[in-house]
Design a protein around this motif. Structure first.
Motif, PDB file in Angstrom:
ATOM      1  N   ASP A  50       1.314  -1.314  -0.090  1.00 56.00           N
ATOM      2  CA  ASP A  50       0.040  -0.139  -0.028  1.00 56.00           C
ATOM      3  C   ASP A  50       0.840   1.316  -0.052  1.00 56.00           C
ATOM      4  OD1 ASP A  50      -2.289  -1.738   0.419  1.00 56.00           O
ATOM      5  OD2 ASP A  50      -2.421  -1.249   1.907  1.00 56.00           O
ATOM      6  N   ALA A  51       2.469   1.286   0.736  1.00 53.17           N
ATOM      7  CA  ALA A  51       2.903   2.235   0.256  1.00 53.17           C
ATOM      8  C   ALA A  51       3.498   3.079  -0.349  1.00 53.17           C
ATOM      9  CB  ALA A  51       3.960   1.941   2.025  1.00 53.17           C
ATOM     10  N   PHE A  52       4.173   1.808  -0.742  1.00 54.61           N
ATOM     11  CA  PHE A  52       4.877   1.403  -2.183  1.00 54.61           C
ATOM     12  C   PHE A  52       3.722   2.168  -3.341  1.00 54.61           C
ATOM     13  CE2 PHE A  52       8.276  -1.470  -0.756  1.00 54.61           C
ATOM     14  CZ  PHE A  52       9.420   0.032  -1.182  1.00 54.61           C
ATOM     15  N   LEU A  53       2.214   2.132  -3.463  1.00 55.03           N
ATOM     16  CA  LEU A  53       1.188   1.921  -3.902  1.00 55.03           C
ATOM     17  C   LEU A  53       1.598   3.395  -4.397  1.00 55.03           C
ATOM     18  CD1 LEU A  53      -0.861   1.436  -6.271  1.00 55.03           C
ATOM     19  CD2 LEU A  53      -2.482   0.851  -4.875  1.00 55.03           C
ATOM     20  N   LYS A  54       1.114   4.185  -3.030  1.00 55.18           N
ATOM     21  CA  LYS A  54       1.001   5.916  -2.810  1.00 55.18           C
ATOM     22  C   LYS A  54       1.772   6.017  -3.654  1.00 55.18           C
ATOM     23  CE  LYS A  54      -1.814   6.081   0.884  1.00 55.18           C
ATOM     24  NZ  LYS A  54      -3.633   6.551   0.340  1.00 55.18           N
ATOM     25  N   VAL A  55       3.540   6.197  -3.156  1.00 55.12           N
ATOM     26  CA  VAL A  55       4.633   6.287  -3.782  1.00 55.12           C
ATOM     27  C   VAL A  55       4.023   6.454  -5.032  1.00 55.12           C
ATOM     28  CG1 VAL A  55       6.829   6.204  -4.423  1.00 55.12           C
ATOM     29  CG2 VAL A  55       5.759   5.950  -1.763  1.00 55.12           C
ATOM     30  N   TRP A  56       4.345   5.267  -5.208  1.00 58.42           N
ATOM     31  CA  TRP A  56       3.829   5.385  -7.265  1.00 58.42           C
ATOM     32  C   TRP A  56       2.846   6.021  -7.993  1.00 58.42           C
ATOM     33  CZ3 TRP A  56       0.349   3.422 -10.585  1.00 58.42           C
ATOM     34  CH2 TRP A  56       1.050   3.140 -12.039  1.00 58.42           C
ATOM     35  N   GLU A  57       1.730   6.192  -7.382  1.00 66.22           N
ATOM     36  CA  GLU A  57       0.443   7.371  -7.643  1.00 66.22           C
ATOM     37  C   GLU A  57       1.529   8.534  -7.509  1.00 66.22           C
ATOM     38  OE1 GLU A  57      -3.568   5.422  -6.185  1.00 66.22           O
ATOM     39  OE2 GLU A  57      -2.536   6.359  -5.245  1.00 66.22           O
ATOM     40  N   ARG A  58       2.378   9.011  -6.869  1.00 63.84           N
ATOM     41  CA  ARG A  58       2.715  10.334  -6.850  1.00 63.84           C
ATOM     42  C   ARG A  58       4.273  10.622  -7.071  1.00 63.84           C
ATOM     43  NH1 ARG A  58      -0.714   8.729  -3.217  1.00 63.84           N
ATOM     44  NH2 ARG A  58      -2.255  10.061  -2.776  1.00 63.84           N
ATOM     45  N   TRP A  59       4.422   9.431  -8.229  1.00 59.43           N
ATOM     46  CA  TRP A  59       6.514   9.397  -8.471  1.00 59.43           C
ATOM     47  C   TRP A  59       6.508  10.895  -8.784  1.00 59.43           C
ATOM     48  CZ3 TRP A  59       9.682   6.904  -6.620  1.00 59.43           C
ATOM     49  CH2 TRP A  59      11.565   6.622  -7.023  1.00 59.43           C
ATOM     50  N   ASP A  60       5.811  10.723  -9.720  1.00 58.94           N
ATOM     51  CA  ASP A  60       6.612  12.603 -10.715  1.00 58.94           C
ATOM     52  C   ASP A  60       6.554  13.157  -9.394  1.00 58.94           C
ATOM     53  OD1 ASP A  60       3.698  12.455 -10.002  1.00 58.94           O
ATOM     54  OD2 ASP A  60       3.114  14.276 -11.860  1.00 58.94           O
ATOM     55  N   ARG A  61       6.523  13.852  -8.468  1.00 63.93           N
ATOM     56  CA  ARG A  61       6.147  14.429  -7.339  1.00 63.93           C
ATOM     57  C   ARG A  61       7.140  13.647  -6.781  1.00 63.93           C
ATOM     58  NH1 ARG A  61       0.703  16.223  -5.228  1.00 63.93           N
ATOM     59  NH2 ARG A  61       1.169  14.335  -4.033  1.00 63.93           N
ATOM     60  N   VAL A  62       7.149  12.095  -5.686  1.00 63.81           N
ATOM     61  CA  VAL A  62       7.949  11.772  -4.812  1.00 63.81           C
ATOM     62  C   VAL A  62       9.448  11.699  -5.146  1.00 63.81           C
ATOM     63  CG1 VAL A  62       8.198  10.087  -3.463  1.00 63.81           C
ATOM     64  CG2 VAL A  62       6.136  11.166  -4.045  1.00 63.81           C
ATOM     65  N   GLY A  63       9.598  11.291  -6.922  1.00 67.63           N
ATOM     66  CA  GLY A  63      11.194  10.974  -7.010  1.00 67.63           C
ATOM     67  C   GLY A  63      12.122  12.089  -7.106  1.00 67.63           C
ATOM     68  N   ALA A  64      11.053  13.248  -7.630  1.00 62.29           N
ATOM     69  CA  ALA A  64      11.767  14.938  -7.505  1.00 62.29           C
ATOM     70  C   ALA A  64      11.903  15.228  -5.423  1.00 62.29           C
ATOM     71  CB  ALA A  64      11.107  15.915  -8.527  1.00 62.29           C
ATOM     72  N   MET A  65      12.088  14.487  -4.669  1.00 63.54           N
ATOM     73  CA  MET A  65      11.807  15.132  -3.574  1.00 63.54           C
ATOM     74  C   MET A  65      13.235  14.514  -3.593  1.00 63.54           C
ATOM     75  SD  MET A  65       8.606  13.733  -1.605  1.00 63.54           S
ATOM     76  CE  MET A  65       6.939  14.555  -2.018  1.00 63.54           C
ATOM     77  N   GLU A  66      13.685  15.679  -2.469  1.00 57.16           N
ATOM     78  CA  GLU A  66      14.533  15.373  -1.793  1.00 57.16           C
ATOM     79  C   GLU A  66      15.229  14.198  -1.111  1.00 57.16           C
ATOM     80  OE1 GLU A  66      17.626  18.131   1.414  1.00 57.16           O
ATOM     81  OE2 GLU A  66      16.483  18.916   0.637  1.00 57.16           O
ATOM     82  N   ASP A  67      14.041  13.691  -0.382  1.00 60.31           N
ATOM     83  CA  ASP A  67      13.884  12.763   0.598  1.00 60.31           C
ATOM     84  C   ASP A  67      12.793  11.675   0.258  1.00 60.31           C
ATOM     85  OD1 ASP A  67      14.766  10.750   2.199  1.00 60.31           O
ATOM     86  OD2 ASP A  67      14.283  11.620   4.238  1.00 60.31           O
ATOM     87  N   PRO A  68      12.987  11.219  -0.546  1.00 56.51           N
ATOM     88  CA  PRO A  68      11.485  10.033  -1.371  1.00 56.51           C
ATOM     89  C   PRO A  68      11.231   9.255  -0.226  1.00 56.51           C
ATOM     90  CG  PRO A  68      13.558  10.039  -2.741  1.00 56.51           C
ATOM     91  CD  PRO A  68      13.796  10.965  -2.046  1.00 56.51           C
ATOM     92  N   VAL A  69      13.171   8.173   0.421  1.00 54.90           N
ATOM     93  CA  VAL A  69      12.594   7.178   1.626  1.00 54.90           C
ATOM     94  C   VAL A  69      11.549   8.146   2.150  1.00 54.90           C
ATOM     95  CG1 VAL A  69      14.037   5.755   2.780  1.00 54.90           C
ATOM     96  CG2 VAL A  69      15.388   6.672   0.296  1.00 54.90           C
ATOM     97  N   GLY A  70      12.068   9.067   3.013  1.00 59.15           N
ATOM     98  CA  GLY A  70      11.121   9.377   4.342  1.00 59.15           C
ATOM     99  C   GLY A  70      10.053   9.894   3.561  1.00 59.15           C
ATOM    100  N   TYR A  71       9.952  10.274   2.714  1.00 55.93           N
ATOM    101  CA  TYR A  71       8.079   9.951   1.691  1.00 55.93           C
ATOM    102  C   TYR A  71       7.737   8.846   1.790  1.00 55.93           C
ATOM    103  CZ  TYR A  71       3.715  10.905  -0.628  1.00 55.93           C
ATOM    104  OH  TYR A  71       2.624  11.625  -0.801  1.00 55.93           O
ATOM    105  N   LEU A  72       8.453   7.903   1.764  1.00 52.79           N
ATOM    106  CA  LEU A  72       8.194   6.028   1.636  1.00 52.79           C
ATOM    107  C   LEU A  72       7.480   5.427   3.191  1.00 52.79           C
ATOM    108  CD1 LEU A  72       7.600   3.278   0.471  1.00 52.79           C
ATOM    109  CD2 LEU A  72       9.867   3.424   0.889  1.00 52.79           C
TER     110      LEU A  72
END
Length: 172
Positions: A50-72
């Motif tokens: 479920d967490a990875f699905l949330k990240v994948w749905e927002r990957w365009d923003r999350v992938g550009a974050m300074e800390d995508p691991v923290g978001y996950l």
């Protein structure tokens, strides 16, 4: 032998980071952290998915974050907290992990640790997993948990005391 990518390398290559690389790098660590929190491989796997699905749905923003691991991890912790609340609400009784007795040395130690962790509150478990297992600083853990750094230090201290007490009571 193929070398796995580290979280530090994810931060260094954030501009070329793909979701697939991110997933492969973080999936085992996230699963382990969630397993420690929940005590259930099934529950941990569902929360991780479920967490990875949330990240994948927002990957365009999350992938550009300074800390995508923290978001996950924040997403996973929020999902775990929400699921716990739902269980408590539906059962109308406090949640407790099922305890089993294993008859042999290493298994006894494993069982004692599982029991001690199961006695912790969800917030204590989150703090211990983030600080001790995932080596996050108290400030990072505080940010992920939406609490102050002093609250994280207090939660981890309380968790350690509770785990020690639980381990000692199992020795008797």
């Amino acid at each position: 032998m193929e070398r796995s990518t580290t979280s530090e390398e994810i931060h260094a290559t954030a501009d070329t980071l793909t979701f697939e690389l991110f997933f492969e790098t973080e999936r085992r660590r996230l699963f382990r952290a969630l397993y420690v929190m929940t005590g259930s491989a099934h529950e941990a796997e569902e929360l991780a998915q479920d967490a990875f699905l949330k990240v994948w749905e927002r990957w365009d923003r999350v992938g550009a974050m300074e800390d995508p691991v923290g978001y996950l991890y924040r997403a996973a912790m929020n999902l775990a907290r929400s699921r716990y609340r739902r269980i408590v609400r539906s059962a109308r009784v406090p949640f407790s992990a099922e305890q089993s007795l294993e008859p042999y040395g290493a298994a006894d130690t494993h069982d004692a640790v599982v029991r001690a962790v199961a006695r912790l509150t969800p917030r204590q478990r989150q703090a211990v997993v983030l600080v001790e297992l995932l080596d996050r600083s108290t400030e990072e853990a505080a940010d992920l948990m939406h609490v102050s750094s002093s609250a994280v230090r207090s939660l981890t201290s309380e968790a350690r005391k509770a785990m020690r007490a639980g381990m000692e009571s199992n020795d008797e």
